[in-house]
Design a protein around this motif. Structure first.
Motif: not given
Lengths: 282, 163, 781
Positions: C27, C249-251, C487
């Motif tokens: 990320y 992408v972490g959310g 994401y």
């Protein structure tokens, strides 16, 4: 990186007290670190020295039996919660400890740390208060004991001297006490107490002890209450009235004073129910 | 600076660290084990969960220097012999992953649970992972994944017992 | 004859799963470049103040500090829809937590230490905290220069010399007359507080200023091409000189749409002589510095005939945009054209105002205003049903959009829109609507059931487009390049399924390049609005067809057969009916070579694209027009249990029905629904910013901003996915990712009435609010 401090892993309690004495108030004891390191990160505390006591075997032990239990300063909460004998001997304390933080946190956090942090919401505090727990303290001038009821001095303040290290908590003989713990959170997941409360009832002496957390600058221990079992409802009303007189909740981001005042009687009522009205508790 | 010796995923490590370094920073910045994530820095979200002597802890709330003499396990040690662990495969099979940022910490919490309770109840599972926040999945598939992994491991054990 | 689908519609596991379960997924948080600097910020301690002076001298002298920037000298105005944002505060601060000084240094510790040496003097100004106050003529202006800002003309209507960043009007029929003549009328007001997205990966960006005014960015973003476009506009650079990478992408949930930390990282890198600079938001900054979801004050007036037909509806929506409204204006617009719920209403009047205040600013959040608007509408529908003495389900049925109706913007409702009625009936049946809740065992607990409808269309410019490139590999596999971002939604997996289906190759042979890179991946507007599977899916179909055309063209020469007489299956092209005479794609991917060595064709690269079709701007005075590429309808039903002594609420069951058109991947689709439902539960029960009287955010951390944990999910959830196909959707699919979150609060609010007989109008429905209302009710009776 967190703050700016030195770290000492001590080889004896005396050495630790010596370091703390030299730090003259700028030192802190590092047990689980789950409160201390957060406060350092957030800039609320800036100790120059952390004294890590976890290397001392003597602080890593606990003993539990009906006559007396001692819990060392480095014992992690999960060691206690997951210990069958501890859980059956001190169910209310086990409940209180299990309500603290997350599972991961409880693998580091300690019972001693919970009270040394001296949060008004400390979940262990009400139970320790009603159990007449004693804090065992070591200092440069030697060891002493402090009843938990004399331990808290204010929000995040204790009566410890700068050089002192809490080595253990001692719980006196249970002598047939029934105990209960209740906590109101904002969510079922990990949360600080909006209000917490503990009760201990001695059927032999017909005496009830109650302690309340998160409703005053320190956890509050009420004077022992003579139990009149003739009229449960009237007795409950009397107890609740006494409790509400003893506390002074504030409004903060967690809850309004009104909500605390509304929920506290419910927690007390549920404790009374469990201890007095429902036949034999644990 | 402090000299520390410890193991990570079974490998002996030696490092010289400042007192103020967290275990999380040691793992990520020095050892390049970036599978362990930082989500909050105050032990509330569980993204940084690793195993300390087999038990899950939040590595953001432990100093690197405190790791001296201990065994650390991270997500990078979970896959076995080039293949995925039963737990990892179960996360895939139940759809327990979305953005993936919480996944390493979640798996480490689940690993800790299966270490101590090979046949967990749903309540055990929830208690074990409730300290790991996930904003994507709504947790149902994660709980199912841990259940599935436990069942598969129990089945494998039983299978071995019979043969 | 329809061909049986091999991959589309199947529960295929995520393409990214192995990277994510092993910790290998990288990320932006994990990124480290040689010589990279780290950033710390000085934030405004005031909600509203004039910056009197900033002394950065001591900070600049700290060893290891490479750049110290203030808003002075950064005279840029940024924005997608309305250019009202600066990189660092200039002259005034408009919210508590606004960045005032940024410092890049060799380490984060050095940057933080240097920040503590910065001295900023402020002159506190009165702060505007309630958008209703901010609409008053006498209110001070959060943006005195609003009339000079650039904005998307013809779409948004900022009101000069006011705090109104946008006013969206919807006018249909004659509201006043219909309301006047109606049998039954109702007016009610509702409130949603601002909330945060809480992606587990906070915002992060790495930027490098390269020689020749070029920029390279790595960012945790939903919008690689929009970041590129806005940076190129802002800094006056050719688009090709701005290169944007988006790794895992972490959310996002909308919070990473548009621009985030990228411009700041870039100007720091420029000031630090081109060293790469990383900016990572702390969790606290994610709450109080980066954007949130806007608050909303709604007032809704409904009028019906005695038999329960809605004849008129009027809504006033006042959005609490916070200090900047660049993205908020589009929420005010979109929630207005959806602002009467999925109902047929002949006389409708909506005013939606997006209003500046001195709070952390708003942006897109899953549901894009619809959760907020439908909190009011779907509560009001229940209120009205009670006033009519009708069952809430019956009342809704009587008014839901049906074939032949028109929406409030004049769009004809057709069978291609899906079936809201079926959604309603499905959730009512599953929750056993006609059967009252079984009484709980404990006497201090009560139970109730509630129901709510939902709808939403993608909110996007009329020209929104996307492209896909498929490269055939020498092993007959396919590389798919896209710039939409996955994401967590699972879109890449779905696109992979479609590619395999269309190219007629095994799914294992389809590879989607995970990192978007604007230098290589083709254009996509941005990954928002539940539009990626729809638009990307269509583009993939076209790109695959392009590949197959090229394959057939070359194979036709190789096999001496007309291209139209060739068919493709199992990665082979062959004359119809003669699979034994086929040529595998692997022999065509780079060109076909005859036995004598002569070669034809060349590398096969397919290209597909999609652009929104038939959308129009809305009429500025009436809001009439076609804003929606498609609509997705749905409904939730819930059963709750309340502890009347403590106010604690427990969710026993949530049933969700969505008309997905076509479920492209049931596992991923159910995952979106469950995840959305629980995120909606957060908005319903716990989440909301708490400010003090000076506008300081009091809960910018997980200690006091609680999101659901594994202990807080419903006892049971059920997902019902309907498949009334969407004309023009890939395989008939429409978007569903945002929708599950919408109307969860309304359904719970409605269930609370059933349980307690109390009408809740303010979110969140936390234990304290519930208990307070229970006690008020007890006292008044």
């Amino acid at each position: 990186m967190l703050g700016n401090f030195e770290y000492k892993r001590i080889r004896s309690i005396e050495e630790g007290c010596q370091y703390l004495a030299e730090a003259a108030g700028d030192g802190a004891v590092l047990a689980g670190g789950t409160d201390l390191l957060v406060e350092i990160r957030n800039g609320l505390k800036s100790p120059q020295l952390l004294v890590d006591c976890k290397g001392l075997d003597v602080l890593n032990v606990f003993s539990v039996d009906d006559s007396r239990s001692t819990i060392g300063a480095s014992v992690a909460l999960n060691q206690l919660i997951e210990h069958r004998v501890f859980r059956t001997t001190h169910p209310a304390l086990a409940d209180a400890l299990a309500s603290i933080g997350t599972y991961q946190l409880r693998n580091r956090a300690t019972l001693v740390g919970n009270i040394c942090n001296a949060s008004p919401a400390a979940d262990a505090a009400p139970v320790l208060l009603v159990l007449d727990a004693v804090v065992e303290v070591a200092g440069v001038e030697g060891p002493r004991t402090v009843p938990v009821r004399s331990f808290f001095a204010g929000v995040k303040k204790t009566t410890l001297k700068p050089d002192e290290i809490v080595t253990a908590i001692a719980l006196p003989a249970r002598s047939g006490l029934r105990t209960a713990f209740r906590k109101q959170q904002r969510i079922r997941g990990h949360d600080l107490a909006v209000v917490n409360a503990a009760g201990a009832y001695s059927p032999a002496k017909k005496v009830l002890k109650l302690a309340i957390g998160s409703c005053a600058p320190t956890p509050v221990l009420l004077d022992p209450i003579e139990v009149d079992s003739k009229d449960n409802e009237a007795f409950a009303d009397h107890v609740i009235e006494t409790v509400l007189r003893a506390v002074s909740p504030i409004s903060d981001v967690r809850a309004s004073a009104g909500y605390r005042n509304a929920v506290l009687p419910i927690l007390v009522k549920r404790i009374l129910h469990e201890l007095l009205f429902e036949g034999s508790g644990a | 600076m402090y000299d520390i010796r410890f193991t990570v995923n079974g490998q002996p490590e030696h490092a010289t660290v400042p007192a103020t370094m967290t275990l999380l920073d040691l793992l990520r910045d020095r050892l390049a084990l970036t599978g362990t994530k930082e989500g909050c820095g105050i032990g509330e979200c569980g993204a940084c969960t690793v195993l300390l002597d087999g038990k899950p802890i939040t590595s953001c709330l432990m100093l690197a220097v405190e790791a001296d003499g201990h065994d650390i396990e991270t997500i990078e040690g979970e896959a076995v012999g080039g293949g995925l662990s039963v737990l990892q495969q179960a996360f895939i099979d139940t759809g327990a992953i979305q953005c993936g940022f919480c996944t390493p910490g979640m798996i480490m919490s689940a690993r800790g649970l299966l270490n101590r309770t090979p046949d967990p109840s749903d309540e055990n599972i929830v208690e074990a992972i409730a300290g790991n926040l996930c904003r994507c999945t709504g947790y149902e598939a994660i709980i199912a994944a841990v259940r599935l992994a436990a069942d598969r491991l129990a089945g494998a054990k039983q299978g071995r017992g019979q043969s | 004859m329809t061909r049986e689908l091999k991959y589309v519609g199947k529960p295929i596991a995520r393409a990214d799963a192995v990277d994510k379960v092993t910790g290998a997924a990288q990320y932006t948080h994990d990124l480290c470049l040689h010589g990279m600097l780290h950033t710390a910020l000085v934030l405004s301690p005031h909600a509203s103040a004039r910056i009197v002076s900033i002394d950065i001298e001591k900070a600049e002298q700290v060893q290891g500090v490479r750049a110290v920037l203030t808003g002075n000298g950064l005279c840029y105005q940024l924005g997608l829809y309305l250019q009202d944002k600066c990189i660092l505060a200039r002259d005034i601060v408009r919210y508590h937590g606004e960045p005032v000084v940024a410092i890049a240094a060799d380490t984060l510790d050095i940057a933080n230490a240097a920040c503590r040496l910065v001295e900023v003097q402020y002159e506190a100004l009165p702060s505007l905290l309630d958008p209703r106050d901010a609409m008053e003529e006498s209110a001070h202006l959060v943006h005195p220069d609003l009339h000079t800002y650039n904005y998307m003309k013809g779409v948004f209507f900022p009101k000069a010399h006011s705090n109104i960043a946008h006013h969206q009007k919807i006018r249909k029929g004659d509201f006043d007359r219909a309301f006047e003549k109606a049998d039954i009328r109702l007016t009610a007001s509702f409130y949603n507080p601002p909330v945060q997205h809480v992606p587990m990966e906070t915002h992060a960006a790495v930027a490098q200023a390269l020689p020749g005014n070029r920029i390279e960015i790595w960012t945790s973003s939903q919008s690689p091409y929009t970041v590129r476009h806005l940076l190129s506009v802002c800094f006056g650079l050719p688009h090709a000189d701005v290169r944007v990478h988006v790794p895992y992408v972490g959310g996002g949930f909308g919070g990473k749409a548009g621009l985030g930390l990228e411009p700041l990282a870039y100007v720091l890198s420029r000031a630090a002589g081109g060293r790469p600079v990383k900016v990572v938001a702390t969790r606290e900054q994610e709450f109080n510095t980066l954007p949130s979801r806007q608050g909303l004050h709604s007032t809704i007036e409904i009028a019906t005939s005695n038999d329960g037909k809605i004849v008129a509806l009027k809504s006033t929506y006042i959005w609490d945009a916070g200090a900047y409204a660049d993205y908020g204006v589009n929420i005010g617009r979109s929630a207005a054209y959806s602002g009467a719920g999925p109902y047929s209403i002949d006389n409708c009047w909506i005013d939606s105002y997006v209003v500046y205040t001195n709070k952390v600013f708003g942006t897109a959040f899953r549901g894009f205003g619809h959760l907020e608007v439908l909190w009011g509408i779907e509560r009001a529908m229940d209120l009205m049903a009670r006033k009519l003495g009708m069952d809430p389900v019956e009342f809704r049925k009587r008014n839901l959009l049906k074939e032949g109706d028109t929406t409030i913007t004049g769009e004809a409702f057709t069978s291609g829109h899906g079936n809201p009625q079926q959604c309603l009936e499905a959730v009512a049946e599953a929750i056993e609507w006609r059967t009252p809740s079984a009484p709980p065992i404990e006497p201090h607990k009560v139970r109730g059931k509630g129901i709510a409808m939902l709808h939403k269309a993608p909110a996007m410019p009329t020209s929104t487009s996307c492209a896909v490139v498929i490269k055939l590999d020498e092993d007959g596999g396919a590389d798919v390049l896209v710039s939409g971002v996955d994401y967590g939604q699972g879109t890449y997996t779905v696109l992979r399924q479609i590619a395999a289906e269309e190219l007629r190759i095994p799914i294992e042979k389809v590879h989607i390049t995970w990192e978007c890179d604007t230098a290589f991946s083709p254009y996509d507007w941005q990954t928002v609005a539940s539009r990626f599977a729809y638009m990307g899916g269509n583009a993939i179909i076209e790109a695959a067809a392009d590949c197959l055309d090229q394959i057939r063209f070359v194979a036709a020469q190789a096999l001496d057969v007309a291209p139209e007489d060739l068919e493709c299956e199992h990665g082979t092209v062959y004359p119809k009916g003669h699979p034994d005479r086929g040529i595998p794609y692997s022999q065509l991917a780079l060109g076909y070579t005859f036995e004598n060595g002569n070669s034809i064709g060349g590398p096969i690269i397919g290209h597909g694209r999609f652009i929104a079709k038939g959308l129009t701007h809305l009429d500025p005075d009436t809001g009439q027009g076609l804003p929606a590429q498609f609509w997705t309808y749905g409904a939730h039903s819930v059963e709750v249990e309340v502890d009347t002594e403590t106010g604690e609420i427990e969710i026993l069951n949530i049933v969700s029905a969505l008309d997905a058109g076509k479920v492209l991947n049931p596992k991923l689709c159910v995952g979106q629904v469950v995840g959305g439902v629980v995120q909606g539960l957060g908005s319903a029960l716990w989440e909301g910013f708490v400010f003090d009287e000076k506008g300081r955010l009091l809960n910018p951390a997980f200690v006091d901003y609680k999101i659901p944990t594994a202990k807080d999910i419903p006892h049971r959830t059920q997902q019902i996915l309907l498949e009334n196909p969407q004309p023009g959707g890939p395989y008939g699919a429409r978007g569903v990712a945002e929708h599950p979150m919408i109307s969860i609060p309304s359904a719970i609010g409605n269930a609370l009435y059933d349980a307690l007989g109390i009408e809740f109008t303010t979110l969140p429905l936390n234990y304290e609010r519930i208990l307070t209302r229970i006690r008020e009710k007890a006292e008044s009776s």
